[in-house]
Structure formats: structure tokens, C-alpha cells
Design a protein around this motif. Structure first.
Motif, short mmCIF file in Angstrom:
data_model
loop_
_atom_site.label_atom_id
_atom_site.label_comp_id
_atom_site.label_asym_id
_atom_site.label_seq_id
_atom_site.Cartn_x
_atom_site.Cartn_y
_atom_site.Cartn_z
N LYS A 86 0.82 -1.20 0.00
CA LYS A 86 0.00 0.00 0.00
C LYS A 86 0.86 1.25 0.00
N SER A 87 2.12 1.13 -0.35
CA SER A 87 3.01 2.28 -0.32
C SER A 87 2.61 3.33 -1.35
N HIS A 88 2.04 2.92 -2.48
CA HIS A 88 1.61 3.89 -3.48
C HIS A 88 0.47 4.77 -2.95
N LEU A 89 -0.32 4.27 -1.98
CA LEU A 89 -1.38 5.08 -1.39
C LEU A 89 -0.81 6.19 -0.53
N LYS A 90 0.32 5.93 0.11
CA LYS A 90 0.94 6.96 0.93
C LYS A 90 1.45 8.12 0.09
N GLU A 91 1.80 7.85 -1.16
CA GLU A 91 2.27 8.91 -2.05
C GLU A 91 1.16 9.89 -2.40
N LEU A 92 -0.10 9.43 -2.30
CA LEU A 92 -1.24 10.30 -2.59
C LEU A 92 -1.50 11.30 -1.47
N ILE A 93 -0.93 11.08 -0.31
CA ILE A 93 -1.14 11.95 0.83
C ILE A 93 -0.12 13.08 0.78
N ASN A 94 -0.63 14.33 0.76
CA ASN A 94 0.25 15.50 0.79
C ASN A 94 -0.41 16.57 1.65
N LEU A 95 0.28 17.68 1.86
CA LEU A 95 -0.20 18.73 2.73
C LEU A 95 -1.49 19.39 2.20
N GLU A 96 -1.68 19.42 0.90
CA GLU A 96 -2.84 20.09 0.31
C GLU A 96 -4.13 19.29 0.50
N ASN A 97 -4.06 17.98 0.42
CA ASN A 97 -5.27 17.18 0.48
C ASN A 97 -5.43 16.41 1.80
N SER A 98 -4.72 16.84 2.84
CA SER A 98 -4.72 16.08 4.08
C SER A 98 -4.92 16.97 5.31
N TYR A 99 -5.39 16.31 6.37
CA TYR A 99 -5.46 16.93 7.69
C TYR A 99 -4.31 16.41 8.53
N THR A 100 -3.84 17.21 9.47
CA THR A 100 -2.97 16.68 10.51
C THR A 100 -3.87 16.08 11.58
N MET A 101 -3.30 15.30 12.46
CA MET A 101 -4.09 14.70 13.53
C MET A 101 -4.72 15.77 14.42
N ASP A 102 -3.98 16.83 14.70
CA ASP A 102 -4.50 17.92 15.53
C ASP A 102 -5.71 18.58 14.87
N GLU A 103 -5.64 18.78 13.57
CA GLU A 103 -6.76 19.39 12.85
C GLU A 103 -8.01 18.52 12.93
N VAL A 104 -7.83 17.22 12.79
CA VAL A 104 -8.98 16.30 12.85
C VAL A 104 -9.57 16.32 14.26
N GLN A 105 -8.70 16.32 15.28
CA GLN A 105 -9.18 16.32 16.66
C GLN A 105 -9.99 17.58 16.96
N LYS A 106 -9.52 18.71 16.50
CA LYS A 106 -10.22 19.97 16.75
C LYS A 106 -11.51 20.07 15.93
N LYS A 107 -11.45 19.69 14.66
CA LYS A 107 -12.61 19.82 13.78
C LYS A 107 -13.77 18.92 14.21
N TYR A 108 -13.44 17.67 14.59
CA TYR A 108 -14.49 16.70 14.91
C TYR A 108 -14.60 16.40 16.40
N ASN A 109 -13.87 17.13 17.23
CA ASN A 109 -13.94 16.99 18.69
C ASN A 109 -13.78 15.52 19.13
N ILE A 110 -12.66 14.94 18.78
CA ILE A 110 -12.37 13.54 19.10
C ILE A 110 -11.00 13.48 19.77
N SER A 111 -10.86 12.55 20.71
CA SER A 111 -9.58 12.43 21.41
C SER A 111 -8.55 11.76 20.50
#
Length: 146
Positions: A86-111
Motif C-alpha cells: 500500500k506504499s503507493h497510497l501513501k504517495e497520494l497523501i500530501n499537505l494540500e489534500n490532508s489533515y494533521t491529527m491535531d486538525e482532525v481532533q479539533k474539527k471533529y472533537n475527538i480524542s
């Protein structure tokens, strides 16, 4: 009396011999029957089920069934196919189309622990970039979309 005790102990510990012809006719097998067919221990069969190498359905605490077709397919896969790359899937992840973990936690109020468990359980691809872990916005939004 001694011979009776020995015979009783041998009878109690003797393995039940399962009729292979009956097993070949069944479409669904118990974990014990699957272990017998695979010539593995029962614990190994449960480990294969837990690691999702062998498909099974757990109906209750004491009833797990495996399709005969899935046991046959287990042997059809080569060892290289089991560890899908699944290494080719990791190449699809970049700063423009992704959230950081902190952003997800704040946006969706999840630990953080709940988020990591969710990502692990759903096998969502993530990528380490510096000190940040990124996940695709598309994947996260699908999970939390109303």
C-alpha cells in the motif's frame, strides 16, 4: 482396576477423528473443523481469523464459522499477495489534500486515542511528515460526514 483406569484415561484424551468426507461436503465449518482440515491448532486458526488472513464470522462467543471456499482461497493466495503493498497510497497523501491529527481532533472533537484507534480499525492510510501525521481529508470526511 489399573487397566480400567488406563483405558478410561486413554479414551478421554483420545482425539475425536473427524470424517473428512463429511467435512468436504459442508459449506460452513466450525473453527475446530477448519483447524483439522488445515492441520493447525485451534489457536492458530483463531489467530489467522483475527489477523484477517482467513475470513470467518463470529455468531457468538462459542460459535465461529468459516466458509469452505475461504479456506480454499487461503491456499490460492501466494505469500506475496497476503502482504499487499500500500506504499503507493501513501504517495497520494500530501499537505494540500490532508489533515494533521491535531486538525482532525479539533474539527471533529475527538480524542487522539479514539482517532488513532479509528484509523487503525478502518485501516486508513496515514503518512508521517516531519513531526506531523497526515491523513487524507477525503477519508476522514467520509467517516464523520452526517
Amino acid at each position: 482396576m489399573k487397566q480400567n483406569k488406563i483405558a478410561t484415561a486413554e479414551k478421554a484424551t483420545k482425539l475425536d477423528i473427524i470424517n473428512v468426507d463429511e467435512l468436504n461436503k459442508k459449506d460452513f465449518l466450525t473453527a475446530k473443523e477448519a483447524a483439522y482440515i488445515l492441520n493447525m491448532s485451534l489457536r492458530t486458526v483463531y489467530r489467522l481469523i483475527q489477523s484477517k488472513e482467513l475470513n470467518a464470522y463470529n455468531f457468538s462467543e462459542r460459535k465461529t464459522l468459516v466458509r469452505r471456499k475461504d479456506i480454499d482461497m487461503y491456499f490460492d493466495l501466494s505469500l506475496n499477495d497476503i502482504n499487499i503493498d500500500k506504499s503507493h497510497l501513501k504517495e497520494l497523501i500530501n499537505l494540500e489534500n490532508s489533515y494533521t491529527m491535531d486538525e482532525v481532533q479539533k474539527k471533529y472533537n475527538i480524542s487522539s486515542s479514539a482517532l488513532f484507534n479509528l484509523i487503525k480499525r478502518l485501516e486508513i492510510q496515514k503518512k508521517q511528515v516531519g513531526k506531523h501525521v497526515l491523513v487524507r481529508k477525503e477519508d476522514i470526511d467520509k467517516i464523520f460526514a452526517p
